[in-house]
Structures are given as C-alpha cells and as structure tokens.
Motif scaffolding. Structure first.
Motif, PDB file in Angstrom:
ATOM      1  N   LEU A 100       2.662   3.617  -8.835  1.00  0.00           N
ATOM      2  CA  LEU A 100       4.028   3.105  -9.400  1.00  0.00           C
ATOM      3  C   LEU A 100       5.360   3.637  -8.287  1.00  0.00           C
ATOM      4  CD1 LEU A 100       3.941   3.329 -13.177  1.00  0.00           C
ATOM      5  CD2 LEU A 100       3.954   1.361 -11.815  1.00  0.00           C
ATOM      6  N   PHE A 101       5.023   4.807  -8.260  1.00  0.00           N
ATOM      7  CA  PHE A 101       6.187   5.809  -7.479  1.00  0.00           C
ATOM      8  C   PHE A 101       5.983   6.207  -6.111  1.00  0.00           C
ATOM      9  CE2 PHE A 101       6.151   6.671 -12.328  1.00  0.00           C
ATOM     10  CZ  PHE A 101       7.272   5.913 -12.515  1.00  0.00           C
ATOM     11  N   GLY A 102       4.562   5.946  -5.736  1.00  0.00           N
ATOM     12  CA  GLY A 102       4.441   6.393  -4.180  1.00  0.00           C
ATOM     13  C   GLY A 102       3.973   7.713  -4.254  1.00  0.00           C
ATOM     14  N   HIS A 103       3.631   8.308  -2.961  1.00  0.00           N
ATOM     15  CA  HIS A 103       3.443   9.617  -2.658  1.00  0.00           C
ATOM     16  C   HIS A 103       3.689  10.178  -1.373  1.00  0.00           C
ATOM     17  CE1 HIS A 103      -0.703   7.775  -1.754  1.00  0.00           C
ATOM     18  NE2 HIS A 103      -0.368   8.484  -0.557  1.00  0.00           N
ATOM     19  N   VAL A 104       3.602  11.432  -0.879  1.00  0.00           N
ATOM     20  CA  VAL A 104       4.180  12.020   0.189  1.00  0.00           C
ATOM     21  C   VAL A 104       2.624  12.575   0.438  1.00  0.00           C
ATOM     22  CG1 VAL A 104       6.478  12.394  -0.273  1.00  0.00           C
ATOM     23  CG2 VAL A 104       4.581  14.319  -0.579  1.00  0.00           C
ATOM     24  N   LYS A 105       2.585  12.625   1.872  1.00  0.00           N
ATOM     25  CA  LYS A 105       1.313  12.991   2.699  1.00  0.00           C
ATOM     26  C   LYS A 105       0.971  14.556   2.077  1.00  0.00           C
ATOM     27  CE  LYS A 105      -0.677  14.137   7.261  1.00  0.00           C
ATOM     28  NZ  LYS A 105      -0.263  14.194   8.690  1.00  0.00           N
ATOM     29  N   GLY A 106      -0.533  14.666   1.797  1.00  0.00           N
ATOM     30  CA  GLY A 106      -0.697  15.829   1.225  1.00  0.00           C
ATOM     31  C   GLY A 106      -0.504  15.981  -0.358  1.00  0.00           C
ATOM     32  N   LYS A 118       5.047   0.833  -6.148  1.00  0.00           N
ATOM     33  CA  LYS A 118       5.449  -0.624  -6.620  1.00  0.00           C
ATOM     34  C   LYS A 118       7.026  -0.701  -6.897  1.00  0.00           C
ATOM     35  CE  LYS A 118       1.087  -2.029  -6.535  1.00  0.00           C
ATOM     36  NZ  LYS A 118       0.754  -2.863  -5.541  1.00  0.00           N
ATOM     37  N   PHE A 119       7.612   0.436  -7.511  1.00  0.00           N
ATOM     38  CA  PHE A 119       8.991   0.314  -7.674  1.00  0.00           C
ATOM     39  C   PHE A 119      10.112   0.096  -6.502  1.00  0.00           C
ATOM     40  CE2 PHE A 119       8.008   1.599 -12.168  1.00  0.00           C
ATOM     41  CZ  PHE A 119       9.153   1.221 -12.771  1.00  0.00           C
ATOM     42  N   GLU A 120       9.523   1.020  -5.365  1.00  0.00           N
ATOM     43  CA  GLU A 120      10.081   0.578  -4.200  1.00  0.00           C
ATOM     44  C   GLU A 120       9.970  -0.614  -3.693  1.00  0.00           C
ATOM     45  OE1 GLU A 120      10.490   4.144  -1.177  1.00  0.00           O
ATOM     46  OE2 GLU A 120       8.978   4.812  -2.806  1.00  0.00           O
ATOM     47  N   ALA A 121       8.932  -1.054  -3.749  1.00  0.00           N
ATOM     48  CA  ALA A 121       8.452  -2.496  -3.107  1.00  0.00           C
ATOM     49  C   ALA A 121       9.154  -3.750  -3.953  1.00  0.00           C
ATOM     50  CB  ALA A 121       6.772  -2.718  -3.426  1.00  0.00           C
ATOM     51  N   LYS A 124      15.280  -4.564  -5.570  1.00  0.00           N
ATOM     52  CA  LYS A 124      16.431  -5.603  -5.810  1.00  0.00           C
ATOM     53  C   LYS A 124      15.607  -6.844  -6.478  1.00  0.00           C
ATOM     54  CE  LYS A 124      19.416  -4.633  -2.036  1.00  0.00           C
ATOM     55  NZ  LYS A 124      19.042  -3.319  -1.754  1.00  0.00           N
ATOM     56  N   GLY A 125      14.446  -6.582  -6.590  1.00  0.00           N
ATOM     57  CA  GLY A 125      13.733  -7.575  -7.373  1.00  0.00           C
ATOM     58  C   GLY A 125      13.242  -7.349  -8.756  1.00  0.00           C
ATOM     59  N   THR A 126      12.053  -7.775  -9.122  1.00  0.00           N
ATOM     60  CA  THR A 126      11.414  -7.566 -10.528  1.00  0.00           C
ATOM     61  C   THR A 126      10.171  -6.757 -10.517  1.00  0.00           C
ATOM     62  OG1 THR A 126      12.592  -9.604 -11.210  1.00  0.00           O
ATOM     63  CG2 THR A 126      10.987  -8.872 -12.647  1.00  0.00           C
ATOM     64  N   ILE A 127       9.749  -5.991 -11.221  1.00  0.00           N
ATOM     65  CA  ILE A 127       8.456  -5.216 -11.405  1.00  0.00           C
ATOM     66  C   ILE A 127       7.902  -5.754 -12.849  1.00  0.00           C
ATOM     67  CG2 ILE A 127       9.178  -3.180 -12.337  1.00  0.00           C
ATOM     68  CD1 ILE A 127       7.079  -1.630 -10.652  1.00  0.00           C
ATOM     69  N   PHE A 128       6.735  -6.175 -12.851  1.00  0.00           N
ATOM     70  CA  PHE A 128       6.275  -6.786 -13.990  1.00  0.00           C
ATOM     71  C   PHE A 128       5.107  -5.810 -14.388  1.00  0.00           C
ATOM     72  CE2 PHE A 128       2.447  -9.842 -15.640  1.00  0.00           C
ATOM     73  CZ  PHE A 128       3.202  -9.787 -17.028  1.00  0.00           C
ATOM     74  N   LEU A 129       4.866  -5.005 -15.276  1.00  0.00           N
ATOM     75  CA  LEU A 129       4.281  -4.100 -15.883  1.00  0.00           C
ATOM     76  C   LEU A 129       3.332  -4.590 -16.979  1.00  0.00           C
ATOM     77  CD1 LEU A 129       6.696  -1.067 -16.012  1.00  0.00           C
ATOM     78  CD2 LEU A 129       5.065  -1.644 -14.339  1.00  0.00           C
TER      79      LEU A 129
END
Length: 277
Positions: A100-106, A118-121, A124-129
C-alpha cells in the motif's frame, strides 16, 4: 508547418483512441440489470461519483462490487487518472503495508531498491481497497492516517509523502461485527463509510437473470469466436429458479458451461443436465 499539422493530427488521433479505449473499459464494467435494487445503485453512483465522498461497498462475494467501484471512478472528475485496485485478502499481512505505502531500500530482507506503493500509484486518481475487512490492524492504522492527513510514509522511511487519492473500499464482511470482535477499527469504518452502497445477492434480483444470461452469452461468443447461442424461455425460467449462492460469478460460469455442453439452442433439458447443483 507540415510537422505542426502532423503533430496536431497525432494528438487528435490519440484523443480518439483514448475515447475508444475508455468506451471498451466502460463496457467491461457495465452494470447489467433493471431491477429496482440495481436502478437504485445506478442513481446513487450518479449522485456520488462527482463528489470526493468516500464510499464503502458491501455485499456477498460474486455480486459485482468491483463494478460499482469502476463506475464511481469512470463517472468522477478523476476518471483521467488511475484506478488502482488492491485485493487486501490476497496479500499476506506482513506485506500489505509495503504494497500500500511502498518501501525504501533495506527496509526488510527482500527490499533491494526503493519502491512506490499503491497509494502513490493512485495519486490524483482512485484507490479501490477490495476485501478491506481482511486487512491487518496495523495496516488499518496507516490507512486511517492516510485518510486523515492525505500523507503516507514508505516502510523504513522517515519522510512523509503527500497523496491526493479518493478511497473506495469494499467488503463481504459485516464490519460492525468485526468492530465488536476487535478485528476492525471503528474510527476507520466511520472514515470509509461516508456513503454506503449495498450490492444485492443475485437471489434478490432474479428479474435481472434473463438480461444477465443474454449479456454473458454475447460476451462468451465474442471471446470464443463462435456464433452466439440462444437460451429457450423454459431454460431461462429454470435458471431464474435456481439458488445462486455464488451470485453473478456462478451464473456466468453456468452460462459458459451450458454454451459449451448444450445444444444449438440451450434447452430446459440442457439446464437440468449441465447446470444442476
């Protein structure tokens, strides 16, 4: 001048292609039916889509909750931006936050590079959970923060990222029961359930079955490259009397089975032979 004209034509062609593609996408997620229950949902979608209100879609499995989500997005002012779907039940609880929120290396063993979630992706659009009732409590807390502050933080990072996302959620669970038993956050429920849309079971909208059979028969014929098969009135009547525990998803499978195994016209006998429980 020639290049300018060519560029203008290319842009015009792109606009036309995008409109054609959008029509194809819309047809894939068309809501079939004219029963009172379905017409009420269509009216609600029309009213709600143009707003920024969050929507919680409820109903049994196989009823078409994802169709409601797609219609809400396609009729909204965010339609030109992504609709990102997340099946919360299909993602292991230890990975849902990264998804949902991504991660950083390591951030964890397999995090070999930074990754957006997914939230970043969906910005400006819609996220369907989808199946949000299966989300872990820790992930629920982060989703609540994203809704309250329009900010997310990648796993392992200390930097906030601003996101502009409309959230539409769906579940087949009774979230009031989940709240009472400590499996779902009440504050998140109230954030999500600004508008509630309940999708009925197929058994509660039997008048739509003939139209759904016709729709699936046409779609299956196109997919298989065959001539469309018709269903006799007796076959349709018998199918209307079945107990559709698997809802529209089950009906679609039965229609395909009958088209493959039945005669040139699907008869009452074909239904008794190939569609029996």
């Amino acid at each position: 001048l020639l290049n300018t004209v060519r560029n203008a034509l290319d842009r015009k062609q792109l606009v036309v292609e995008n409109k054609i593609l959008k029509k194809k996408v819309s047809k894939n997620y068309e809501m079939i039916g004219e029963s009172e229950a379905i017409n009420q949902i269509k009216v609600m979608i029309e009213k709600v889509a143009q707003t920024e209100a969050r929507v919680l879609i409820t109903g049994p499995n196989g009823t078409g909750k994802e169709l409601v989500a797609h219609q809400l997005h396609e009729q909204s002012q965010r339609a030109n931006y992504p609709l990102i779907e997340v099946n919360c039940a299909a993602i292991p609880s230890e990975l849902i936050e990264s998804e949902l929120f991504g991660h950083v290396k390591g951030a964890f063993t397999s995090a070999v590079k930074d990754r957006a979630g997914k939230f970043e992706a969906a910005d400006k659009g819609t996220i369907f959970l989808d199946e949000i009732g299966d989300m872990s409590l820790s992930a629920q807390a982060k989703v609540l923060r994203a809704l309250q502050e329009s900010m997310i933080t990648r796993v392992g990072a200390d930097k906030d990222i601003k996101v502009d996302v409309r959230v539409v959620a769906a579940t087949n669970k009774d979230l009031k029961t989940e709240i009472a038993e400590g499996r779902f956050r009440e504050d998140l429920y109230h954030r999500l359930a600004v508008i509630l849309i309940k999708v009925p079971a197929l058994n509660d909208r039997r008048d739509d079955i003939p139209m759904l059979i016709s729709h699936f028969a046409e779609k299956i014929a196109l997919e298989q490259g065959n001539a469309r098969k018709e269903f006799s009135a007796e076959a349709i009547k018998l199918l209307q009397e079945y107990d559709w525990t698997g809802n529209i998803r089950e009906l679609r499978n039965v229609v395909e089975r009958l088209i493959i195994l039945g005669g040139n016209e699907i008869s009452e006998n074909d239904v008794q032979l190939f569609a029996s429980k």
